[in-house]
Design a protein around this motif. Structure first.
Motif, short mmCIF file in Angstrom:
data_model
loop_
_atom_site.label_atom_id
_atom_site.label_comp_id
_atom_site.label_asym_id
_atom_site.label_seq_id
_atom_site.Cartn_x
_atom_site.Cartn_y
_atom_site.Cartn_z
N UNK A 312 -1.74 14.95 -2.20
CA UNK A 312 -3.13 14.85 -1.78
C UNK A 312 -3.38 13.84 -0.67
N UNK A 313 -2.38 13.06 -0.27
CA UNK A 313 -2.61 12.10 0.81
C UNK A 313 -2.96 12.82 2.11
N UNK A 314 -3.92 12.30 2.81
CA UNK A 314 -4.30 12.87 4.10
C UNK A 314 -3.49 12.21 5.22
N UNK A 418 -3.57 -0.70 -1.02
CA UNK A 418 -3.47 0.75 -0.93
C UNK A 418 -4.59 1.41 -1.73
N UNK A 419 -4.90 0.86 -2.89
CA UNK A 419 -5.95 1.42 -3.74
C UNK A 419 -7.33 1.03 -3.22
N UNK A 436 -7.39 10.93 -3.43
CA UNK A 436 -6.57 9.91 -2.79
C UNK A 436 -6.31 8.73 -3.71
N UNK A 437 -7.29 8.38 -4.55
CA UNK A 437 -7.08 7.29 -5.49
C UNK A 437 -6.05 7.67 -6.55
N UNK A 438 -6.12 8.91 -7.02
CA UNK A 438 -5.10 9.39 -7.96
C UNK A 438 -3.72 9.41 -7.29
#
Length: 586
Positions: A312-314, A418-419, A436-438
């Motif tokens: 899911x990272x963009x 990062x979070x 993105x948080x997950x």
């Protein structure tokens, strides 16, 4: 392509204890490499459209850095003119003079009973060391911009080759001052209480130690040449080069056992933990931590949803990544925003695409300007993720003037950021932000906690083997079992294969480092949990950590900031519960 040594990390007693009494690594103090990420896929977000031009504006007023704000507290209370990174001045350092200064003061410390006299002699030496570290860092930055530039490669080589002798002479001086009748006066007047404790049992190296370090350096040159020609980006390349890389690693292990023996240690990892990192925990305590990770966190990998969250990272280009980080810094405010404005205003970062750029990401500190710098090569990594990771290091270095009391503390800032950055950055939709948080939590669990724990376990086992046991088959078996023990063998990843260990750069260049990633991730996850429970609480905890008391080690700094030790079973249990809830496993 001409490859030189990539980092100076661990080529000598790695932590430089600065004059202010804080652990800091020469040329590498806050220089921390971020692991390359996976091939990213866009998250559902308003920003998945074609990236626009950067709209970030530089702050109106310059943020001031003081000459005496860092290690050199004896300098005038005056501001420093901090130029852009690309305009910082390099001149080859006079290491002969620096070494001679260390030796002369070491001899004098044996008989001098005047603390002021010793300090007055020490100050110019400290300034010289300050300059050496700055030139070391600048030569590395310039080399990283273009690894085919032979001039900068030669300058970096020169600075790097001096490190073992410079560091050893500094340590010998501190040991002499520790034995001086002026010890207490020196700590009260300039260093800090307890500064000399790490030098009470210092064993000055004999000539054989330096010979062994040079042999290690020669082996690493061979390794980098082999790695450059091998590629190692695909399984086929790893398989084809497995025997050559593996045999070279075995040579390094045997040589490092001799290095440890030359310093009075029976085991290289014991030596590395105590001397290279000056950690506040032993290899025995590390083994206890690893057992808890296997028992409480590794079983979570049986749920396939954790691995799926990686996708899911963009992915963003360089200008848009800066905009996203800027939006997060604006919302978090305080020292985090100050750090961003300082970085952006003076262009103290390079995240551009260049054909001959070193494929790495790191943060460093240029002491002559009291300024952190940030470097990322976007090729083959998640640019935005690496950028925010390194910005965590940058913020720490900015707020604490480069003081780095331990690698574990340094990595806590980067992994927590990062979070936090994804929690506050725009222009994510609610769904895109949640994904993105997950993804960040899965990244911290899989890459930082579990994978690095498996790597640390591998190192501890390898350096405990008898010489005759060091075979390629044995090391393949040990690595494969470690990957399985931490629940990672089911992942479709190149590093989950039993022969991957020959491609892990840390095992060759940074022995003993990987445990720092794992234990610091447990600390960072506490900040993530606070932010998830109450928006703003994680940022507040991060800022408390920024205000740490220098000279304290990892556990003491965490306690001071209201965080729990990763070595406590209760901390591991709370982390497991937080992750299960975040991944919907309860």
């Amino acid at each position: 392509m001409r490859y030189k040594r990539i980092l100076a990390l661990l080529q000598t007693a790695a932590l430089l204890l600065c004059a202010f009494g804080c652990a800091k690594k020469p040329g590498e103090a806050t220089q921390t490499e971020a692991p390359a990420g996976k091939t990213p896929a866009p998250a559902e977000s308003e920003a998945t459209a074609e990236p626009a031009e950067s709209q970030t504006e530089a702050p109106d007023a310059a943020l001031i850095r003081m000459k005496n704000g860092g290690t050199l507290r004896f300098l005038p209370d005056e501001p420093i003119d901090v130029p852009k990174l690309i305009e910082m001045v390099y001149a080859r350092p006079d290491t002969d003079s620096l070494i001679a200064g260390y030796e002369a003061l070491t001899e004098k410390a044996a008989s001098c009973t005047d603390a002021n006299e010793l300090l007055n002699d020490y100050y110019p030496i400290a300034e010289q060391r300050h300059d050496y570290d700055s030139m070391y860092s600048l030569s590395y930055f310039r080399y990283c911009l273009d690894i085919d530039d032979d001039n900068w490669a030669d300058e970096y080589d020169f600075c790097d080759e001096q490190l073992a002798m410079v560091q050893e002479k500094q340590n010998a001086l501190y040991a002499a001052l520790a034995a001086s009748p002026c010890r207490s006066e020196l700590e009260q007047a300039y260093f800090s209480e307890g500064f000399f404790a790490d030098y009470d049992n210092f064993n000055e190296a004999e000539e054989r130690y330096f010979d062994l370090k040079q042999q290690e350096n020669d082996l690493l040159f061979r390794y980098y040449d082999l790695r450059a020609s091998a590629g190692l980006s695909a399984y086929r390349q790893i398989e084809e080069n497995h025997d050559a890389l593996g045999e070279l690693f075995i040579e390094l292990v045997k040589l490092r056992d001799e290095i440890a023996a030359a310093k009075g240690y029976d085991n290289y990892m014991d030596y590395s933990y105590a001397c290279d990192y000056m950690r506040d925990y032993t290899t025995a305590e590390a083994r206890g931590y690893l057992e808890q990770v296997k028992a409480l966190l590794a079983p979570m990998m049986e749920d396939g949803r954790i691995a799926e969250d990686f996708s899911w990272y963009a992915d963003w280009n360089e200008s848009k990544s800066i905009d996203i980080l800027s939006s997060a810094a604006e919302k978090m405010g305080g020292p985090i925003l100050d750090a961003f404005r300082f970085m952006y205003d003076r262009e103290l970062y390079d995240i551009s695409y260049r054909s001959n750029k070193m494929n790495t990401g790191y943060t460093d500190y240029i002491e002559n300007y009291e300024a952190p710098i940030l470097f990322v090569d976007p090729s083959g990594r998640d640019l935005l993720v690496t950028l925010v990771h390194e910005f965590g290091h940058f913020t720490d270095a900015y707020c604490n003037y480069g003081f780095s009391d331990s690698y574990e503390i340094s990595e806590t800032y980067s992994q927590a950021m990062q979070y936090l950055a994804f929690a506050y950055a725009e222009p994510f939709t609610d769904r895109g932000r949640a994904m993105n948080l997950r993804a960040t939590l899965s990244d911290l669990l899989v890459y930082s906690v579990l994978r690095e724990a498996a790597f640390a376990d591998f190192e501890l086992q390898v350096y405990s083997l008898e010489p005759e046991e060091l075979t390629l088959e044995k090391l393949d078996s040990v690595y494969g079992q470690c990957i399985a023990d931490y629940g990672l063998s089911g992942l479709d990843s190149i590093w989950s294969n039993a022969i991957y260990w020959v491609a892990c750069n840390h095992f060759y260049a940074y022995p003993g480092y990987v445990i720092s990633y794992s234990v610091s991730a447990l600390a960072a996850m506490q900040i993530c949990r606070m932010e998830a429970d109450e928006p703003g609480a994680g940022v507040e905890a991060f800022c408390r950590l920024l205000r740490r008391t220098h000279c304290k080690k990892f556990a003491a700094v965490l306690e001071e900031a209201g965080l729990d030790s990763p070595f406590e079973a209760a901390t591991m249990e709370k982390t497991a519960e937080f992750l299960k809830e975040a991944f919907g496993m309860n």
